[in-house]
Scaffold this motif. Structure first.
Motif, mmCIF file in Angstrom:
data_model
loop_
_atom_site.group_PDB
_atom_site.id
_atom_site.type_symbol
_atom_site.label_atom_id
_atom_site.label_comp_id
_atom_site.label_asym_id
_atom_site.label_seq_id
_atom_site.Cartn_x
_atom_site.Cartn_y
_atom_site.Cartn_z
ATOM 1 N N ALA A 1 -17.819 -29.234 -25.828
ATOM 2 C CA ALA A 1 -17.927 -27.795 -26.044
ATOM 3 C C ALA A 1 -17.538 -27.411 -27.463
ATOM 4 N N ASN A 2 -16.489 -28.015 -27.988
ATOM 5 C CA ASN A 2 -16.043 -27.674 -29.334
ATOM 6 C C ASN A 2 -16.956 -28.239 -30.402
ATOM 7 N N LYS A 3 -17.529 -29.394 -30.162
ATOM 8 C CA LYS A 3 -18.409 -30.018 -31.137
ATOM 9 C C LYS A 3 -19.744 -29.285 -31.240
ATOM 10 N N SER A 4 -20.201 -28.738 -30.104
ATOM 11 C CA SER A 4 -21.542 -28.143 -30.070
ATOM 12 C C SER A 4 -21.515 -26.622 -30.014
ATOM 13 N N ASN A 5 -20.337 -26.019 -30.280
ATOM 14 C CA ASN A 5 -20.214 -24.555 -30.205
ATOM 15 C C ASN A 5 -20.631 -24.022 -28.844
ATOM 16 N N ASP A 6 -20.219 -24.730 -27.805
ATOM 17 C CA ASP A 6 -20.420 -24.308 -26.411
ATOM 18 C C ASP A 6 -21.872 -24.335 -25.951
#
Length: 512
Positions: free
Chosen positions: A163-168
């Motif tokens: 979630a943090n890597k892909s902006n949710d």
């Protein structure tokens, strides 16, 4: 009788000890430790002795109990391993395999997760625990559509990282428990086999790769890392949890359960609704907990058309990010905790528990539901979670992976009993209640075999104490159905000496 190899090692360590002190003869744990330290090559930057714990080490019980998720096995009478290797490097795994084989020790591989019946840290004979919790890195692909996950990572760590890597905007479809291990959800793998070789999908062969996906990897090898596929998720998802105690909106609980059976496995593929049956004030309570990959307006349109009896309304629908829905499934109210809580690897509260599983292939009649409600009221400590299948599950052939429970199953049942008070009498009663509910469900669940879910480990359905084919088939066909024989064939090729074995492992054929 000890083998000559064990005798030689013990004598060597003993003589060394006598020369340096008047200490007692070496324990099997110290013999094992000397064996792994003496192996070459090792990683000089990560010496294995720094990650090896014997019962004499003050951290031994802490390391052992950190991943015991069932207080039934958190006691002084449960047999303990002679050593724990908390591997931090592939050479640690290779050394552990080599010395366990040399000393005829059984190996237990632990990478977190449920392990309801403790098979990753229990044995009736001398054994070593290979604990993978130090190996938990997550490396994302450039397009954020894949990730390599080491086998000690938990789902919570994956969810949070994705979630943090892909902006949710990406997610990972797996279990609802953040503490669960990542194993089983993968498209590629790196392993260490019984010979200590590091293999990937190409070098291990497609038959072993097939077996690892749902066949219980610990029967074949030690998994270093999985490659998983990530999926796009909408900016907002919608969740709800509504309860019916006796009735809801004028519709009695039984009729709601009847309707749920009709639609749960056929409803929109973006909607999942779990039904949990429990008791409250001498009445059966039905809880309908759902998640929809979309906004609440679209969800209400679907529910009004497909499940109007539930009477879901706008105020009961909560829109949130996908990563926030993980906390919702843990019954953490929205906004009361940061999503980082799913990174906590050690639960704040432990419980005594028993779990069992079943599969249902035909709707249960109203008469059948009356009987089920009656037995639940007589065994109030037991709850049943009914998880719908259908959707994508039904589109994948049962032989595509080793996991066979696909088309034809309407829903899976998890039987759960939790208790918080120690003592044999309390445990006996709670275990008996679970068994009574399980037996009462016999007419309504799958038959020949009565299927079971591997991740809800249940030693009651059979064990292989002597590691024989005949014993293994008893539980093997329940977990794997027609895929069992193929798993046995793979096992006989990659691990003919049956080094990777435990009470519910895949056996080798009788001829071996």
């Amino acid at each position: 009788m000890k083998s000559p190899t064990i005798q030689t090692l013990i004598i060597s360590v003993f003589l060394f000890t006598i020369q340096t002190s008047l200490a007692s003869p070496p324990t099997l744990g110290s013999v094992f430790t000397q064996c792994i330290i003496g192996l070459k090559p090792s990683n000089p930057c990560s010496p294995i002795q720094n990650f090896t714990y014997t019962p004499q080490n003050p951290k031994f019980l802490i390391i052992l109990n950190n991943y015991v998720r069932n207080l039934r096995y958190f006691n002084n009478t449960t047999r303990k391993p002679i050593a724990i290797v908390a591997a931090a490097d592939v050479t640690h795994i290779q050394a552990t395999i080599t010395c366990a084989k040399k000393l005829s020790l059984q190996l237990r591989i632990r990478s977190g997760g449920h392990d309801y019946d403790g098979l990753s840290y229990l044995s009736t004979v001398d054994f070593v625990v290979l604990d993978m919790f130090n190996l938990r890195s997550i490396e994302f692909g450039r397009k954020l559509d894949t990730a390599w996950v080491q086998s000690g990572a938990t789902l919570g760590e994956i969810y949070y990282g994705v979630a943090n890597k892909s902006n949710d905007l990406r997610g990972f479809p797996a279990g609802i428990c953040p503490g669960l291990g990542a194993g089983g959800h993968f498209s590629d793998a790196k392993i260490v086999d019984a010979k200590g070789r590091v293999l990937d999908r190409t070098s291990m062969g497609e038959d072993l790769f097939w077996a690892l996906r749902g066949g219980g990897a610990a029967s074949f090898c030690v998994v270093l890392a999985w490659k998983i596929k990530l999926v796009p998720v909408p900016e907002k998802v919608t969740v709800f949890n509504v309860e019916a105690v006796g009735k809801r909106g004028g519709v009695n609980t039984k009729e709601l359960v009847v309707k749920w059976q009709e639609i749960a496995d056929k409803i929109d593929n973006s909607l999942f609704i779990r039904l949990t049956l429990s008791t409250s004030n001498k009445t059966v309570k039905a809880s309908f907990m759902g998640m929809f990959l979309g906004d609440s307006s679209r969800l209400l349109e679907i529910m009004t058309k497909e499940f109007p009896e539930l009477g879901l309304n706008k105020t009961e629908c909560i829109e949130m990010k996908w990563i926030e829905s993980v906390l919702f499934w843990l019954s953490i109210p929205p906004g009361t905790a940061p999503t980082s809580v799913m990174l906590n690897r050690i639960p704040q509260k432990q419980i005594y528990l028993k779990r069992k599983s079943d599969y249902v292939q035909k709707p249960i009649s109203r008469t059948g539901l009356d009987a089920i409600f009656k037995v639940l009221l007589e065994n109030e400590n037991v709850t049943m979670a009914w998880n719908p299948y259908g959707g994508r599950m039904s589109e994948i052939p049962s032989t595509e992976t080793a996991f066979p429970h696909r088309a034809g199953n309407k829903f899976k049942i998890q039987y759960a009993a939790n208790w918080f008070v120690p003592g044999e009498e309390v445990a006996k009663e709670c275990m008996s209640q679970t068994e009574r509910v399980f037996e009462a469900m016999t007419p309504y669940v799958s038959k020949n075999p009565r299927e079971a879910f591997l991740n809800y480990r249940d030693v009651d359905i059979g064990t292989s104490l002597n590691s024989t084919y005949e014993e293994g088939k008893v539980y093997g066909v329940k977990y794997f159905k027609n895929n069992f024989e193929r798993l046995v064939s793979v096992k006989s090729r990659v691990d003919p000496d049956n080094f990777f074995r435990y009470e519910q492992s895949i056996p080798v054929p009788s001829s071996h």
